[in-house]
Design a protein around this motif. Structure first.
Motif, PDB file in Angstrom:
ATOM      1  N   ALA A   1       0.820  -1.220   0.000  1.00 13.41           N
ATOM      2  CA  ALA A   1       0.000   0.000   0.000  1.00 13.41           C
ATOM      3  C   ALA A   1       0.850   1.264   0.000  1.00 13.41           C
ATOM      4  CB  ALA A   1      -0.937  -0.005   1.205  1.00 13.41           C
ATOM      5  N   GLU A   2       2.037   1.196   0.615  1.00 10.42           N
ATOM      6  CA  GLU A   2       2.926   2.362   0.659  1.00 10.42           C
ATOM      7  C   GLU A   2       3.363   2.809  -0.728  1.00 10.42           C
ATOM      8  OE1 GLU A   2       3.219  -0.313   2.588  1.00 10.42           O
ATOM      9  OE2 GLU A   2       2.844   0.522   4.559  1.00 10.42           O
ATOM     10  N   ALA A   3       3.330   1.918  -1.703  1.00 13.44           N
ATOM     11  CA  ALA A   3       3.755   2.260  -3.060  1.00 13.44           C
ATOM     12  C   ALA A   3       2.853   3.308  -3.708  1.00 13.44           C
ATOM     13  CB  ALA A   3       3.802   1.000  -3.928  1.00 13.44           C
ATOM     14  N   ALA A   4       1.616   3.425  -3.254  1.00 11.17           N
ATOM     15  CA  ALA A   4       0.690   4.408  -3.837  1.00 11.17           C
ATOM     16  C   ALA A   4       0.801   5.778  -3.176  1.00 11.17           C
ATOM     17  CB  ALA A   4      -0.739   3.898  -3.734  1.00 11.17           C
ATOM     18  N   ILE A   5       1.430   5.878  -2.013  1.00  9.69           N
ATOM     19  CA  ILE A   5       1.492   7.134  -1.269  1.00  9.69           C
ATOM     20  C   ILE A   5       2.098   8.292  -2.075  1.00  9.69           C
ATOM     21  CG2 ILE A   5       2.553   8.275   0.738  1.00  9.69           C
ATOM     22  CD1 ILE A   5       1.976   5.680   2.302  1.00  9.69           C
ATOM     23  N   PRO A   6       3.188   8.085  -2.853  1.00  9.43           N
ATOM     24  CA  PRO A   6       3.727   9.228  -3.612  1.00  9.43           C
ATOM     25  C   PRO A   6       2.755   9.818  -4.637  1.00  9.43           C
ATOM     26  CG  PRO A   6       5.366   7.490  -3.468  1.00  9.43           C
ATOM     27  CD  PRO A   6       4.064   6.923  -2.949  1.00  9.43           C
ATOM     28  N   PHE A   7       1.671   9.112  -4.932  1.00 10.00           N
ATOM     29  CA  PHE A   7       0.725   9.565  -5.957  1.00 10.00           C
ATOM     30  C   PHE A   7      -0.602  10.013  -5.359  1.00 10.00           C
ATOM     31  CE2 PHE A   7       3.414   6.166  -7.731  1.00 10.00           C
ATOM     32  CZ  PHE A   7       4.146   6.937  -8.619  1.00 10.00           C
ATOM     33  N   LEU A   8      -0.663  10.289  -4.067  1.00 11.24           N
ATOM     34  CA  LEU A   8      -1.924  10.648  -3.425  1.00 11.24           C
ATOM     35  C   LEU A   8      -2.509  11.952  -3.930  1.00 11.24           C
ATOM     36  CD1 LEU A   8      -1.449   9.527   0.282  1.00 11.24           C
ATOM     37  CD2 LEU A   8      -2.765   8.426  -1.536  1.00 11.24           C
ATOM     38  N   ASP A   9      -1.705  12.788  -4.582  1.00 11.84           N
ATOM     39  CA  ASP A   9      -2.240  14.025  -5.138  1.00 11.84           C
ATOM     40  C   ASP A   9      -3.080  13.770  -6.389  1.00 11.84           C
ATOM     41  OD1 ASP A   9      -0.028  13.268  -6.644  1.00 11.84           O
ATOM     42  OD2 ASP A   9       0.560  15.318  -7.083  1.00 11.84           O
ATOM     43  N   ALA A  10      -2.958  12.570  -6.967  1.00  5.50           N
ATOM     44  CA  ALA A  10      -3.775  12.214  -8.133  1.00  5.50           C
ATOM     45  C   ALA A  10      -5.227  12.035  -7.689  1.00  5.50           C
ATOM     46  CB  ALA A  10      -3.247  10.928  -8.765  1.00  5.50           C
ATOM     47  N   HIS A  11      -6.157  12.233  -8.597  1.00  2.47           N
ATOM     48  CA  HIS A  11      -7.575  12.132  -8.264  1.00  2.47           C
ATOM     49  C   HIS A  11      -8.008  10.692  -8.046  1.00  2.47           C
ATOM     50  CE1 HIS A  11      -8.195  16.370  -8.800  1.00  2.47           C
ATOM     51  NE2 HIS A  11      -7.565  16.320  -9.962  1.00  2.47           N
ATOM     52  N   ASP A  12      -7.344   9.768  -8.702  1.00  2.52           N
ATOM     53  CA  ASP A  12      -7.670   8.354  -8.555  1.00  2.52           C
ATOM     54  C   ASP A  12      -6.494   7.630  -7.927  1.00  2.52           C
ATOM     55  OD1 ASP A  12     -10.158   8.605  -9.880  1.00  2.52           O
ATOM     56  OD2 ASP A  12      -9.130   8.542 -11.823  1.00  2.52           O
ATOM     57  N   LEU A  13      -6.753   6.455  -7.374  1.00  2.32           N
ATOM     58  CA  LEU A  13      -5.665   5.636  -6.858  1.00  2.32           C
ATOM     59  C   LEU A  13      -4.802   5.164  -8.018  1.00  2.32           C
ATOM     60  CD1 LEU A  13      -7.470   3.473  -4.174  1.00  2.32           C
ATOM     61  CD2 LEU A  13      -5.894   5.372  -3.813  1.00  2.32           C
ATOM     62  N   THR A  14      -3.501   5.132  -7.812  1.00  2.31           N
ATOM     63  CA  THR A  14      -2.574   4.666  -8.829  1.00  2.31           C
ATOM     64  C   THR A  14      -2.351   3.173  -8.640  1.00  2.31           C
ATOM     65  OG1 THR A  14      -1.494   6.808  -8.949  1.00  2.31           O
ATOM     66  CG2 THR A  14      -0.236   4.932  -9.751  1.00  2.31           C
TER      67      THR A  14
END
Length: 90
Positions: free
Chosen positions: A61-74
């Motif tokens: 789950a930590e792999a998605a944290i750098p992209f939290l500014d995106a509107h959708d989950l990466t």
């Protein structure tokens, strides 16, 4: 965080929309002494890493944290979060 070495790039013409404009690299996980540890994995790049670079990457789950500014989950299981300049043991 895990240590790894970039061993290649991955190009995909068909991919999840959340991966548009994201670089995918092939990373060989490493032990602290620099030897290979397991099988290579695909990771999204946030640090402009390149072939031969030693990197830090996160998984799960930590792999998605750098992209939290995106509107959708990466859609990612691994993300490069740092380029390593030096590893010192001892």
């Amino acid at each position: 965080m895990r240590l790894g070495r970039v061993i290649g790039s991955i190009w995909a013409t068909q991919k999840d929309p959340s991966l548009q404009a994201r670089r995918m690299l092939l990373v060989q996980p490493l032990r602290a002494d620099g030897t290979d540890a397991g099988r290579p994995t695909t990771a999204l790049d946030t640090c402009d890493a390149g072939p031969g670079d030693t990197v830090l990457f996160v998984t799960s789950a930590e792999a998605a944290i750098p992209f939290l500014d995106a509107h959708d989950l990466t859609a990612t299981d691994a993300t490069i979060v740092g380029v390593v300049d030096q590893v010192s043991l001892g």
